[in-house]
Write a protein that holds these residues in place. Structure first.
Motif, PDB file in Angstrom:
ATOM      1  N   GLY A 219       0.918  -1.215  -0.112  1.00  0.00           N
ATOM      2  CA  GLY A 219      -0.019  -0.217  -0.127  1.00  0.00           C
ATOM      3  C   GLY A 219       0.830   1.269   0.095  1.00  0.00           C
ATOM      4  N   ILE A 220       0.284   2.262  -0.212  1.00  0.00           N
ATOM      5  CA  ILE A 220       0.839   3.690  -0.094  1.00  0.00           C
ATOM      6  C   ILE A 220      -0.069   4.677   0.797  1.00  0.00           C
ATOM      7  CG2 ILE A 220      -0.293   4.370  -2.281  1.00  0.00           C
ATOM      8  CD1 ILE A 220       3.388   5.427  -1.237  1.00  0.00           C
ATOM      9  N   PHE A 221       0.814   5.374   1.387  1.00  0.00           N
ATOM     10  CA  PHE A 221       0.146   6.508   2.363  1.00  0.00           C
ATOM     11  C   PHE A 221       0.964   7.740   1.709  1.00  0.00           C
ATOM     12  CE2 PHE A 221      -0.835   9.118   5.877  1.00  0.00           C
ATOM     13  CZ  PHE A 221      -2.181   8.807   6.294  1.00  0.00           C
ATOM     14  N   LEU A 239      -5.992  14.287  -3.815  1.00  0.00           N
ATOM     15  CA  LEU A 239      -5.278  13.268  -3.702  1.00  0.00           C
ATOM     16  C   LEU A 239      -6.400  11.983  -3.917  1.00  0.00           C
ATOM     17  CD1 LEU A 239      -2.886  13.547  -0.599  1.00  0.00           C
ATOM     18  CD2 LEU A 239      -2.322  13.220  -2.983  1.00  0.00           C
ATOM     19  N   ALA A 240      -7.373  11.946  -3.169  1.00  0.00           N
ATOM     20  CA  ALA A 240      -8.485  10.990  -3.599  1.00  0.00           C
ATOM     21  C   ALA A 240      -8.815  11.010  -5.086  1.00  0.00           C
ATOM     22  CB  ALA A 240      -9.893  11.450  -2.371  1.00  0.00           C
ATOM     23  N   GLY A 245      -6.856   7.389  -1.867  1.00  0.00           N
ATOM     24  CA  GLY A 245      -8.045   7.594  -1.058  1.00  0.00           C
ATOM     25  C   GLY A 245      -7.833   7.202   0.535  1.00  0.00           C
ATOM     26  N   LEU A 246      -6.774   6.574   0.718  1.00  0.00           N
ATOM     27  CA  LEU A 246      -6.614   6.162   2.247  1.00  0.00           C
ATOM     28  C   LEU A 246      -6.383   7.414   3.193  1.00  0.00           C
ATOM     29  CD1 LEU A 246      -6.387   3.648   3.863  1.00  0.00           C
ATOM     30  CD2 LEU A 246      -3.984   3.827   3.661  1.00  0.00           C
ATOM     31  N   GLU A 247      -5.801   8.522   2.641  1.00  0.00           N
ATOM     32  CA  GLU A 247      -5.299   9.613   3.477  1.00  0.00           C
ATOM     33  C   GLU A 247      -6.514  10.395   4.138  1.00  0.00           C
ATOM     34  OE1 GLU A 247      -2.326   8.493   0.833  1.00  0.00           O
ATOM     35  OE2 GLU A 247      -4.386   8.744   0.402  1.00  0.00           O
ATOM     36  N   ALA A 248      -7.526  10.487   3.434  1.00  0.00           N
ATOM     37  CA  ALA A 248      -8.623  11.398   3.868  1.00  0.00           C
ATOM     38  C   ALA A 248      -9.360  10.749   4.932  1.00  0.00           C
ATOM     39  CB  ALA A 248      -9.685  11.532   3.058  1.00  0.00           C
TER      40      ALA A 248
END
Length: 579
Positions: A219-221, A239-240, A245-248
């Motif tokens: 994965g990537i953050f 970014l999403a 999408g993980l950051e939000a």
């Protein structure tokens, strides 16, 4: 947001004075010790950066590197302290990795947050840092963090990671993103599962020359978009839209250190999709990317979790002898903090375990916390070259029948016997523990385990440090102990009877007790053939017989067995030998 190892030198939670301690070494010894540790750290750096391996936990590496720097300050002050190898590469980062400022505690977080609002909080994802470069929407570069200024190309391997889009829709000519490639986890709980070796697996996959089957699942953050949209909300939204999408989901606004502490604790204990090693606070407004430099990341700060394992230096080793003659090994270490506990001593248990571990003063050991916060020795992390093995008590001179008298070489075990018989469930002499017995041992009349029964108030008062009132209290407590039943005097003597057998013991005096043979002892609960033999051997020992004779002489005042007594239920123990 873990970066490469050079930026991970954490502030170990020692007292500042602790780090100032310099080993007592000759110049030649100091030179050799520094050389050996420096060579080991260099080897670990090469394994990490060139081979993708992780032969030692980061927190342990960091502690050893700090230890080396301290030794250099002590013995080589004119030489610049060693800096870790950085694993730089041939590619320049378009925008440098700044790293993050490390904050030690909640108070430091509160001070750092002043005048920096608005602020945002994210988990500190524990993986491997990377720069992603998109030109005209196409992924053109993926660069390892390296030195923060230069790194290696990971583009071919990164293209195998399905979570990283090859193309993003944007009207920007160039988009530079900094993030963490991590190993996805299913309900990972940091509090109970720790690091799970996740970072090493990611690093190994990225550094392999050939394709790793692990790559597609990584994965990537994204934790930084230099020169990106002005607000955090805008950055997260775009970014999403790019496919990140993980950051939000894992970005929270915070206003106070209490807010940070609550999220930090929640993320430490709740199931997460990645391994974390703390939290990161960042300002919404950041300086232009052209001003970013390694080591100057004051716009971002991390409050890391206390590592589950930490290193410390062994200062000395004690070998306490218990009342039954068992010799233990206790390591006195340079104080460290784990989970808000300051640890100064770590028990190794038996003497044989200490010998197997081969520990001497100066060695660096890994320490963790076991159940109920008890310090636990994990392993030796680094051994000093100069092996000065401390002297130990002679195991041949200590057993269940030894040290019934306060001889010089028996002082430790004798004191342990006295301390134990003071307990509430033995003779119940409140307020008298080891230190008090040590005072009383200055009396020449203290010849054996029960000499204190005949001490007068005048004798007790003659002991340095014991007042008239204290002497009177002790004398009364000693006289009260005479009223204890036979069962408890048998226990005070150290006869190896299980509690169940003591509770069931029908004997009213020492004569009945001594008349028992092995078969008779086996009639009592919890006593098998092996235990019965040990009991008979104990009671036939010359020194034990002399003590029993002494107690028999005191019989009219000592033994009052007319009233029954019930002892506490026994703790679970190993099965009796021969039962």
């Amino acid at each position: 947001m873990a970066g490469m190892r050079w930026w991970l030198i954490v502030v170990v939670l020692f007292s500042s004075a602790g780090w100032a301690i310099c080993p007592v070494w000759t110049p030649a010894t100091a030179s050799e010790e520094i050389k050996q540790l420096e060579q080991q750290l260099t080897q670990w750096d090469e394994d990490y950066y060139q081979q993708g391996g992780s032969p030692i936990d980061d927190a342990l590496y960091d502690s050893l590197h700090q230890r080396l720097q301290q030794w250099q300050r002590c013995f080589q002050p004119a030489t610049p302290p060693r800096e870790p190898q950085t694993g730089g590469g041939p590619l320049n980062h378009p925008i440098a990795h700044t790293g993050v400022k490390k904050l030690a505690d909640k108070q430091a977080v509160a001070r750092w947050m002043q005048n920096k609002a608005p602020l945002w909080l994210q988990p500190k994802v524990d993986g491997v840092a990377v720069t992603l470069v998109y030109r005209q929407g196409q992924l053109t570069d993926a660069i390892s963090r390296g030195s923060g200024m230069q790194g290696e190309s990971w583009l071919e391997n990164v293209r195998q990671i399905s979570a990283i889009p090859h193309h993003i829709t944007t009207d920007r000519a160039r988009v530079v993103l900094q993030g963490e490639i991590y190993l996805p986890m299913n309900g990972h709980q940091q509090a109970t599962m720790g690091g799970a070796n996740a970072r090493a697996q990611v690093a190994g996959a990225l550094m392999r020359q050939r394709h790793s089957p692990l790559l597609p699942s990584l994965g990537i953050f994204i934790w930084a978009w230099p020169d990106g949209p002005e607000t955090m909300a805008q950055r997260l939204q775009q970014l999403a839209g790019f496919g990140f999408g993980l950051e939000a989901q894992w970005t929270q606004p915070v206003e106070t250190a209490d807010d940070v502490a609550r999220w930090r604790e929640a993320w430490f204990r709740q199931p997460l999709p990645f391994v974390t090693d703390g939290v990161v606070i960042q300002r919404e407004q950041r300086s232009a990317g052209r001003h970013w430099l390694p080591g100057q990341g004051d716009e971002v700060a991390a409050w890391k979790y206390t590592p589950p394992v930490i290193t410390s230096e062994v200062l000395s080793i004690d070998f306490p002898v218990g009342r039954t003659g068992k010799i233990a090994a206790v390591l006195n270490i340079l104080p460290v903090k784990l989970d808000d506990k300051t640890i100064r001593r770590v028990s190794l248990g038996s003497l044989s375990r200490w010998r197997e571990a081969d520990i001497v003063p100066g060695d660096q050991i890994a320490v963790s916390l076991a159940g109920q916060g008890i310090p636990r020795f994990e392993r030796v992390v680094w051994r000093v070259t100069q092996r000065d093995v401390p002297a130990t008590p002679d195991p041949e001179k200590h057993n269940a029948l030894s040290c019934l008298h306060p001889d010089t070489e028996c002082r430790e075990q004798f004191l342990a016997r006295l301390d134990w018989l003071s307990n509430k469930d033995v003779l119940d002499i409140p307020g008298l523990r080891r230190a008090g017995w040590q005072q009383l041992l200055s009396l020449a009349e203290f010849q054996h385990l029960f000499s204190w029964l005949r001490f007068s108030q005048q004798q007790l008062q003659s002991v340095p440090g014991i007042s008239e009132k204290r002497a009177q209290q002790l004398w009364h407590r000693f006289q009260f102990s005479r009223q204890q039943p036979l069962q408890l005097w048998v226990k005070a003597l150290g006869v190896p009877l299980p509690v169940a057998a003591l509770n069931a013991l029908p004997d009213r005096d020492w004569q009945q007790l001594l008349a028992r043979d092995e078969a008779s002892w086996r009639q009592l609960p919890g006593i098998g053939a092996g235990r019965a033999a040990r009991i008979v051997q104990f009671l036939q020992h010359d020194e034990v017989r002399r003590l029993i004779t002494f107690l028999q002489q005191e019989r009219d005042e000592v033994i009052h067995a007319s009233r029954p007594v019930t002892l506490p239920a026994p703790a679970l123990s190993a099965p009796d030998e021969g039962s």
